[in-house]
Design a protein around this motif. Sequence first.
Motif, PDB file in Angstrom:
ATOM      1  N   HIS A   1     -62.695 111.379  50.285  1.00  0.00           N
ATOM      2  CA  HIS A   1     -61.750 112.473  50.077  1.00  0.00           C
ATOM      3  C   HIS A   1     -62.225 113.718  50.788  1.00  0.00           C
ATOM      4  N   SER A   2     -61.275 114.493  51.271  1.00  0.00           N
ATOM      5  CA  SER A   2     -61.517 115.900  51.493  1.00  0.00           C
ATOM      6  C   SER A   2     -61.101 116.579  50.199  1.00  0.00           C
ATOM      7  N   THR A   3     -62.067 116.968  49.387  1.00  0.00           N
ATOM      8  CA  THR A   3     -61.741 117.611  48.113  1.00  0.00           C
ATOM      9  C   THR A   3     -61.197 119.015  48.315  1.00  0.00           C
ATOM     10  N   THR A   4     -61.287 119.507  49.545  1.00  0.00           N
ATOM     11  CA  THR A   4     -60.671 120.774  49.925  1.00  0.00           C
ATOM     12  C   THR A   4     -59.179 120.758  49.616  1.00  0.00           C
ATOM     13  N   LYS A   5     -58.586 119.579  49.689  1.00  0.00           N
ATOM     14  CA  LYS A   5     -57.133 119.452  49.648  1.00  0.00           C
ATOM     15  C   LYS A   5     -56.618 119.386  48.199  1.00  0.00           C
ATOM     16  N   TYR A   6     -56.035 118.276  47.771  1.00  0.00           N
ATOM     17  CA  TYR A   6     -55.396 118.230  46.456  1.00  0.00           C
ATOM     18  C   TYR A   6     -56.381 118.349  45.300  1.00  0.00           C
ATOM     19  N   LEU A   7     -57.579 117.835  45.446  1.00  0.00           N
ATOM     20  CA  LEU A   7     -58.518 117.874  44.334  1.00  0.00           C
ATOM     21  C   LEU A   7     -58.897 119.310  43.996  1.00  0.00           C
ATOM     22  N   GLY A   8     -59.266 120.096  45.000  1.00  0.00           N
ATOM     23  CA  GLY A   8     -59.503 121.519  44.759  1.00  0.00           C
ATOM     24  C   GLY A   8     -58.199 122.229  44.464  1.00  0.00           C
ATOM     25  N   GLY A   9     -57.234 122.048  45.354  1.00  0.00           N
ATOM     26  CA  GLY A   9     -55.855 122.404  45.074  1.00  0.00           C
ATOM     27  C   GLY A   9     -55.452 123.859  45.190  1.00  0.00           C
ATOM     28  N   HIS A  10     -56.387 124.756  45.506  1.00  0.00           N
ATOM     29  CA  HIS A  10     -56.035 126.171  45.508  1.00  0.00           C
ATOM     30  C   HIS A  10     -56.465 126.889  46.794  1.00  0.00           C
ATOM     31  N   SER A  11     -56.777 126.128  47.834  1.00  0.00           N
ATOM     32  CA  SER A  11     -57.124 126.696  49.145  1.00  0.00           C
ATOM     33  C   SER A  11     -58.273 127.701  49.065  1.00  0.00           C
ATOM     34  N   ASP A  12     -59.223 127.449  48.158  1.00  0.00           N
ATOM     35  CA  ASP A  12     -60.318 128.392  47.995  1.00  0.00           C
ATOM     36  C   ASP A  12     -61.696 127.742  48.011  1.00  0.00           C
ATOM     37  N   VAL A  13     -61.767 126.468  48.373  1.00  0.00           N
ATOM     38  CA  VAL A  13     -63.059 125.788  48.355  1.00  0.00           C
ATOM     39  C   VAL A  13     -63.055 124.653  49.370  1.00  0.00           C
ATOM     40  N   LEU A  14     -64.203 124.443  50.012  1.00  0.00           N
ATOM     41  CA  LEU A  14     -64.378 123.359  50.976  1.00  0.00           C
ATOM     42  C   LEU A  14     -65.233 122.276  50.328  1.00  0.00           C
ATOM     43  N   GLY A  15     -64.867 121.013  50.522  1.00  0.00           N
ATOM     44  CA  GLY A  15     -65.677 119.952  49.932  1.00  0.00           C
ATOM     45  C   GLY A  15     -65.213 118.565  50.340  1.00  0.00           C
ATOM     46  N   GLY A  16     -66.040 117.585  50.050  1.00  0.00           N
ATOM     47  CA  GLY A  16     -65.725 116.192  50.324  1.00  0.00           C
ATOM     48  C   GLY A  16     -66.353 115.307  49.275  1.00  0.00           C
ATOM     49  N   ALA A  17     -65.928 114.065  49.220  1.00  0.00           N
ATOM     50  CA  ALA A  17     -66.450 113.147  48.216  1.00  0.00           C
ATOM     51  C   ALA A  17     -66.413 111.714  48.719  1.00  0.00           C
ATOM     52  N   VAL A  18     -67.332 110.916  48.213  1.00  0.00           N
ATOM     53  CA  VAL A  18     -67.322 109.467  48.386  1.00  0.00           C
ATOM     54  C   VAL A  18     -67.393 108.856  46.998  1.00  0.00           C
ATOM     55  N   VAL A  19     -66.503 107.904  46.717  1.00  0.00           N
ATOM     56  CA  VAL A  19     -66.510 107.205  45.435  1.00  0.00           C
ATOM     57  C   VAL A  19     -66.747 105.730  45.713  1.00  0.00           C
TER      58      VAL A  19
ATOM     59  N   VAL B   1     -51.574 124.928  46.287  1.00  0.00           N
ATOM     60  CA  VAL B   1     -50.350 125.195  45.525  1.00  0.00           C
ATOM     61  C   VAL B   1     -49.294 125.872  46.386  1.00  0.00           C
ATOM     62  N   GLU B   2     -49.724 126.561  47.456  1.00  0.00           N
ATOM     63  CA  GLU B   2     -48.775 127.213  48.345  1.00  0.00           C
ATOM     64  C   GLU B   2     -48.394 126.275  49.488  1.00  0.00           C
ATOM     65  N   SER B   3     -47.161 126.403  49.961  1.00  0.00           N
ATOM     66  CA  SER B   3     -46.671 125.543  51.040  1.00  0.00           C
ATOM     67  C   SER B   3     -47.213 126.013  52.385  1.00  0.00           C
ATOM     68  N   LEU B   4     -47.566 125.029  53.226  1.00  0.00           N
ATOM     69  CA  LEU B   4     -48.095 125.308  54.558  1.00  0.00           C
ATOM     70  C   LEU B   4     -47.305 124.521  55.593  1.00  0.00           C
ATOM     71  N   ILE B   5     -47.261 125.044  56.801  1.00  0.00           N
ATOM     72  CA  ILE B   5     -46.630 124.356  57.923  1.00  0.00           C
ATOM     73  C   ILE B   5     -47.591 124.392  59.098  1.00  0.00           C
ATOM     74  N   SER B   6     -47.627 123.307  59.875  1.00  0.00           N
ATOM     75  CA  SER B   6     -48.533 123.276  61.022  1.00  0.00           C
ATOM     76  C   SER B   6     -47.908 122.470  62.151  1.00  0.00           C
ATOM     77  N   TYR B   7     -48.464 122.666  63.331  1.00  0.00           N
ATOM     78  CA  TYR B   7     -48.035 121.969  64.541  1.00  0.00           C
ATOM     79  C   TYR B   7     -49.206 121.087  64.960  1.00  0.00           C
ATOM     80  N   PRO B   8     -49.261 119.831  64.479  1.00  0.00           N
ATOM     81  CA  PRO B   8     -50.449 118.991  64.642  1.00  0.00           C
ATOM     82  C   PRO B   8     -50.933 118.836  66.070  1.00  0.00           C
ATOM     83  N   SER B   9     -50.012 118.739  67.022  1.00  0.00           N
ATOM     84  CA  SER B   9     -50.391 118.502  68.411  1.00  0.00           C
ATOM     85  C   SER B   9     -51.398 119.519  68.921  1.00  0.00           C
ATOM     86  N   GLU B  10     -51.278 120.768  68.462  1.00  0.00           N
ATOM     87  CA  GLU B  10     -52.180 121.821  68.938  1.00  0.00           C
ATOM     88  C   GLU B  10     -53.055 122.406  67.842  1.00  0.00           C
TER      89      GLU B  10
END
Length: 383
Positions: free
Chosen positions: A196-214, A332-341
């Motif tokens: 996991h990138s725990t930065t994403k849904y697990l953290g969920g508030h765009s305020d922490v960087l992290g990862g996990a292996v289960v 929790v906030e919506s984001l938009i991105s342009y993956p190609s760049e």
Amino acid sequence: MSDHAFATRAIHAGQAPDPTTGSIIPPIHQASTHVQDGIGGFRQGFEYNRGGNPTRSSLEEQLAALEGGSHALSFASGLAAEDAVLRGILSPGDHVVIGNDVYGGTYRLLTKVHAKWGVESTTVEMSDADALRAALKPSTRIIWVETPSNPLLKVVDIAAIAEIARAAGVVLVVDNTFASPVQQQPLTLGADLVVHSTTKYLGGHSDVLGGAVVFGGDRFYDDVQFQQFAVGAVSAPMDAWLTTRGIKTLAVRVRQHAENAQAVAEWAAGRPEFERVYYPGLASHPGHEIAARQMSGFGGMLSLALVGGSPAARAFTESTELFRLAESLGGVESLISYPSEMTHASVRGTALEVPDDVVRLSVGIEDAADLIADLEQALDRLG
């Protein structure tokens, strides 16, 4: 905690009240080292923060409980977690098979970093079982699956891939970041490890960087833990605590993410400005039936291909207001991105290159009607 429902485990696993004060929230152990009761007399196994920290241990217990695993390790980032898995399992000359739509950082890690140490990799369409079998070599050690994938939301049948992996004696690693353990449990479907990138849904508030292996069992745990200790890419106590706090609301957040994403996807499917809507919750999605079978929901991520190609996609991406232009996802906030760049710039010119008409949405938990209205006004600006 294994006999409790997911939402209960998310709140209580690894979260016993502080035995000294009775604090309902375990304290943050903001310490770099731990006093020993004589040489080698470690209190509860803690010696130095790189090797272990009580706050990190609480998070790791929580993570294992969420995925139905036996052990978990918490890292400084998702890529640090992936790197430790690769280092812990592979040797020079080994081979990895990955999907042809994965996070650009994963591809970069394999082809730009580990390739220098003699690790080979092959990309394949993971939904094609024959193509996957044909890609396997005697030197293949890992099949690396991302489902739903980033950014084209491809869905892979984890149980079917697990059978292929077992027959070949290959380790199956599943990146479960997009689905989160709320909506998908890869270990129960036959995966050996989950990242996991725990930065994403697990953290969920765009305020922490992290990862996990289960881990599904003891296999590889010692190897990956050694890499974590030797290299040192561990999550800091405050980061671990923030991730733990985010996890406690994971079940309710992901439910709302998915509900909003479904509404946005259904709206987009009826708009002529979009050539294609990539969302497994739509019956038109080629992986819809598999997703319905192996997931309890369809997640909060979707991508859109615009009829006007790259110019329209770029303009649309830069015209939203509630959807903020940024990398990352799962907050929790919506984001938009342009993956190609942006998130997938590292795979341009490769078999994983993202079409330049594609926009990726991380649908937040705001009011769905407001989000759709924001996307409508962005379309209006295209003229």
